[in-house]
Design an enzyme around this catalytic site. Structure first.
Site, PDB file in Angstrom:
ATOM      1  N   GLY A 264      -8.895  21.799  -4.976  1.00 59.45           N
ATOM      2  CA  GLY A 264      -9.052  23.246  -4.799  1.00 59.45           C
ATOM      3  C   GLY A 264      -8.844  23.770  -3.389  1.00 59.45           C
ATOM      4  O   GLY A 264      -9.160  24.926  -3.113  1.00 59.45           O
ATOM      5  N   THR A 265      -8.303  22.942  -2.487  1.00 63.23           N
ATOM      6  CA  THR A 265      -8.074  23.436  -1.117  1.00 63.23           C
ATOM      7  C   THR A 265      -7.119  24.633  -1.114  1.00 63.23           C
ATOM      8  O   THR A 265      -7.323  25.592  -0.370  1.00 63.23           O
ATOM      9  CB  THR A 265      -7.463  22.356  -0.204  1.00 63.23           C
ATOM     10  N   GLY A 266      -6.083  24.557  -1.969  1.00 61.52           N
ATOM     11  CA  GLY A 266      -5.080  25.629  -1.997  1.00 61.52           C
ATOM     12  C   GLY A 266      -5.684  26.940  -2.483  1.00 61.52           C
ATOM     13  O   GLY A 266      -5.453  28.002  -1.899  1.00 61.52           O
ATOM     14  N   CYS A 267      -6.475  26.856  -3.567  1.00 56.60           N
ATOM     15  CA  CYS A 267      -7.140  28.051  -4.111  1.00 56.60           C
ATOM     16  C   CYS A 267      -8.047  28.643  -3.033  1.00 56.60           C
ATOM     17  O   CYS A 267      -8.053  29.849  -2.784  1.00 56.60           O
ATOM     18  CB  CYS A 267      -8.021  27.696  -5.314  1.00 56.60           C
TER      19      CYS A 267
ATOM     20  N   THR B 166     -10.434  17.019  -1.804  1.00 59.12           N
ATOM     21  CA  THR B 166      -9.408  18.040  -1.540  1.00 59.12           C
ATOM     22  C   THR B 166      -9.118  18.881  -2.778  1.00 59.12           C
ATOM     23  O   THR B 166      -8.169  19.659  -2.793  1.00 59.12           O
ATOM     24  CB  THR B 166      -8.083  17.373  -1.107  1.00 59.12           C
TER      25      THR B 166
ATOM     26  N   LYS C 119       2.282  25.129   3.084  1.00 62.13           N
ATOM     27  CA  LYS C 119       1.128  24.266   3.342  1.00 62.13           C
ATOM     28  C   LYS C 119       1.548  22.803   3.391  1.00 62.13           C
ATOM     29  O   LYS C 119       2.310  22.343   2.555  1.00 62.13           O
ATOM     30  CB  LYS C 119       0.082  24.444   2.240  1.00 62.13           C
TER      31      LYS C 119
END
Ligand SMILES: Nc1ncnc2c1ncn2[C@@H]1O[C@H](COP(=O)(O)OP(=O)(O)OP(=O)(O)O)[C@@H](O)[C@H]1O
Ligand SMILES: Cc1ncc(CO)c(N)n1
Ligand SMILES: [Mg+2]
Length: 733
Positions: free
Chosen positions: A426-429, A424, A390
């Site tokens: 928690g975008t990864g979760c 942004t 990412k």
């Protein structure tokens, strides 16, 4: 116990082969078989008793266990402590009344039946003697050499309609029969060879269960992650993402954080045994379609999850190797990083950010995107698992991701302009759980990534408006479904216009962000890219004109017929004249005829339009034709209003006269008319027809996006695509 007849395994010692009946039963039950019948025509009663004892142990009450014919063996195995739930009897076997008497009221007693006379005989028995019927055979089969004439699906349906008892379909049933038999009234499907002879009975059993639930079933997605009470990350974000992407969300909590949008204040890790108990409670009860793993806190938690994965073997596993929160706080103890590696090997996909990639690839943080991809390739080769790297932490105005799989030498890029927002958290979760859901819906990896990213970008764009917290706010997980809400509730013509425009808002925003559009507006667009675009546009317009003529042909009124015919004329004459003015002979035009060949993007767009015309559905066709009107008029209008900077309005702009045609008033009027015809047709249509129209409309909007993206992609083909992604939704920028 209430028994689940939906997938019924009948064992066959020969078909199970060398691995043996016990192994097949163990795997099939793990895959969701609800009832197992031990059937062995040649074994002695003593051997049957031993097998029942062993199977009872292996099944461990996760499924029902019955035996074919051998009432005495069932009783003997019970006497020796085995859990044998009942028997299945044929018409010529022991009497069912005697079996009921000896096994007791709670036993499961099944009876083979396939004629009206059999049904009459069952009706004559005292109520409660037989629990269900085994009805077949459905198709010819080798596993029952003396079988009666096959019933087929229709024969089964007729029988099941007459029967008061639940009917399990048996005999020659394959996975493609599942839905038809369920719809014909089956209480379940009994299979022999489909599972006994399967390479992997667990996976095959899962496939049967999934088919039984139906193709449109909602996938069950489990998040194993930490809690973020502020709701932007962790399990709270996962559950929202899973829901927004169309799944049923479940969550087993690894750790509790004290956290808000500004940071993590404390972490509490409950005992690992308690996590294991949560996971076991789920896997013994629920068919889990995909698992997303997030915050794991420490090595003990990692080992617990790893061990559970080995036992439960869920079909799809995505690991987001969470180490540090957006705020910079640690979420994984440093010494746990090596334990993580062992877990990663069990995943189907790992989704590190740049910092996590550096730790896992044991190197420094990549300072460029190509360096990050090279690190991801090494990590993927090392763990033997695909990696989605990412680019959220990359500096600059891009936020690309890349799917890297060293085992198949795949590097697929997903470019994207960075969205200017602080929201942004928690975008990864959110991305990893959206991916798990999209994959569980049946998409291949690239398509799952495209769908999850598209949803994420829409949610990122809307996040700031939520105004949650003073730090890095959350994304708005439900922005898209909220915007699309109500589309199915018979809207008025005006509501259709608003909803459809909103529906393609993400696509419109992506168009605005395209380097081609930006450069076109500020005059920096390279002449080569511009003429490439014009040549493709000219090719497109001549095809578009023909499809407009199809709309004229299908139009319900003379007025509409005239409108589309007029548009066809305008498209072919007006636009070609314009292009003739801009394209010189070496740029693909001579004597007013084009020699340029259509690019795959142009071909794909025209194919979509032609196929919309081909079906003869006028409403769907005009919905597909609309984005070309609407998006260009909108773009022209905003260019003229200075939305993309004042230079776009200047007479000294290199493409000034071309830009102005899109702001042309008569074109704007035609667009308004087209919108009205389409919206009227949509408002007058039923829910399904409206959905078909919306899909055709959205697909064209996507083709518009791809069309605008293509000239510069064509110029600088940087992505090392190992798989072609000519699909318009690939959104290559
Ligand atoms: N400002 C942005 N604009 C567009 N996409 C973004 C932006 N920030 C992150 N993304 C995308 O969000 C996803 C998550 O990426 P990121 O690298 O931020 O992961 P992460 O650090 O694990 O996130 P988190 O902080 O939630 O753990 C990726 O698809 C990335 O491309
Ligand atoms: C609980 C939890 N998991 C993951 C992250 C990563 O964003 C976070 N901030 N909090
Ligand atoms: Mg992360």
């Amino acid at each position: 116990m209430s028994i689940d007849l939906s997938l019924y395994l009948v064992t066959d010692p020969v078909l199970c082969g060398e691995r043996g009946v016990v192994d097949v039963v163990r795997e099939a039950v793990a895959g969701g078989v609800g009832i197992v019948q031990l059937r062995d025509k040649t074994a002695t009663d003593a051997q049957i008793v031993d097998q029942l004892i062993e199977l009872s142990d292996v099944i461990d009450a996760r499924a029902a266990l019955v035996v074919n014919d051998r009432l005495d063996a069932a009783l003997e195995a019970r006497a020796r402590g085995a859990r044998v739930d009942g028997v299945h009897l044929g018409q010529s076997d022991t009497s069912v009344e005697r079996a009921r008497e000896l096994l007791g009221p709670d036993a499961i007693i099944g009876l083979t039946a396939n004629t009206a006379a059999h049904l009459d005989a069952v009706r004559a028995l005292p109520p409660g003697t037989v629990d269900h019927l085994g009805v077949g055979v459905i198709r010819p089969t080798d596993t029952k050499p003396d079988h009666p004439a096959p019933l087929g699906i229709e024969g089964f349906r007729a029988f099941a309609e007459l029967s008061e008892l639940p009917c399990v379909a048996i005999g020659g049933v394959g996975i493609d029969d599942v839905e038809a038999l369920r719809d014909a009234g089956a209480a379940g499907i009994a299979v022999v060879s489909a599972l006994c002879a399967a390479d992997d009975p667990r996976t095959e059993a899962r496939a049967f269960r999934r088919r039984w639930r139906g193709a449109a079933s909602v996938p069950r997605v489990l998040s194993i992650a930490g809690s973020d009470p502020s709701g932007g990350a962790g399990i709270q974000a996962d559950l929202k993402s899973i829901g927004a992407n169309g799944g049923y969300g479940m969550a087993a909590i690894t750790a509790l954080t004290v956290q808000n949008t500004q940071g993590v204040r404390a972490v509490h890790v409950p005992p690992a045994d308690f996590l294991r108990a949560q996971l076991d409670a789920l896997s013994v009860d629920i068919d889990i379609d995909a698992v997303k793993i997030g915050m794991l806190a420490d090595a003990a938690v990692i080992r617990t999850v790893t061990a559970w994965l080995d036992d439960a073997r869920p079909p799809i596993v995505i690991v987001d190797p969470v180490m540090v929160a957006t705020s910079g706080d640690r979420l994984l103890e440093e010494d746990a990083e090596h334990a993580l590696r062992d877990l990663l090997r069990r995943a189907d996909l790992v989704t590190p950010n740049l910092l996590e990639l550096a730790v896992l690839a044991d190197t420094v943080i990549a300072d460029s995107w190509p360096a990050a991809i090279a690190d991801a390739e090494r990590l993927s080769a090392d763990i033997g698992v695909a990696v989605l790297i990412k680019g959220g932490h990359l500096g600059g105005d891009q936020s690309p991701d890349a799917f890297v799989d060293a085992t198949t030498a795949t590097v697929q890029q997903f470019p994207g302009t960075r969205i200017d927002t602080d929201a942004t958290h928690g975008t990864g979760c959110s991305l990893s759980s959206a991916l798990a859901t999209q994959r569980a819906l049946g998409k291949e990896w690239p398509q799952a990534v495209i769908a999850a990213r598209e949803w994420l970008r829409e949610s990122l764009r809307a996040g700031a408006e939520l105004q949650v917290g003073r730090g890095h706010g959350p994304i708005d997980h439900f922005a898209g479904s909220r915007a699309r809400g109500g589309i199915d509730t018979s809207p008025t013509r005006d509501e259709v216009v608003t909803q459809w425009w909103e529906h393609i808002s993400a696509i419109r925003a992506d168009i605005d962000e395209l380097p081609f559009v930006r450069a076109l507006a500020d005059g920096t667009l390279d002449r080569g890219a511009f003429t490439h675009y014009l040549a493709q546009d000219a090719l497109y317009l001549s095809g578009y004109a023909r499809v407009l003529a199809d709309a004229a042909r299908l139009a319900p009124t003379a007025k509409e017929q005239a409108f589309w015919a007029n548009s066809a004329h305008g498209s072919i004459v007006g636009e070609l004249e314009l292009h003739a003015q801009w394209l010189t002979p070496d740029e693909g035009v001579s004597d007013g005829t084009f020699s340029a060949t259509p690019s795959p993007t142009t071909t794909a767009y025209l194919d979509h339009l032609r196929s919309s015309a081909y079906g003869g559905d006028y409403a769907q066709l005009i919905a597909a034709l609309l984005p070309c009107f609407w998006l260009y008029t909108d773009l022209g209008l905003r260019l003229g209003e200075g939305h993309f900077g004042d230079f776009a309005r200047s007479m000294t702009h290199p493409y000034a006269s071309w830009l102005r045609t899109y702001a042309d008033e008569s074109f704007a009027e035609a667009t308004q008319q087209a919108i009205e015809y389409v919206a009227s047709a949509a408002a007058a249509s039923d829910g399904e027809g409206r959905m078909r129209m919306l899909r055709a409309f959205e697909a064209s909007a996507r083709h518009e996006l791809a069309f605008f993206a293509e000239p510069l992609r064509h110029e600088s083909c940087v992505s090392a695509l190992s798989r072609s992604s000519a699909a318009p939704e690939a959104k290559m920028v």
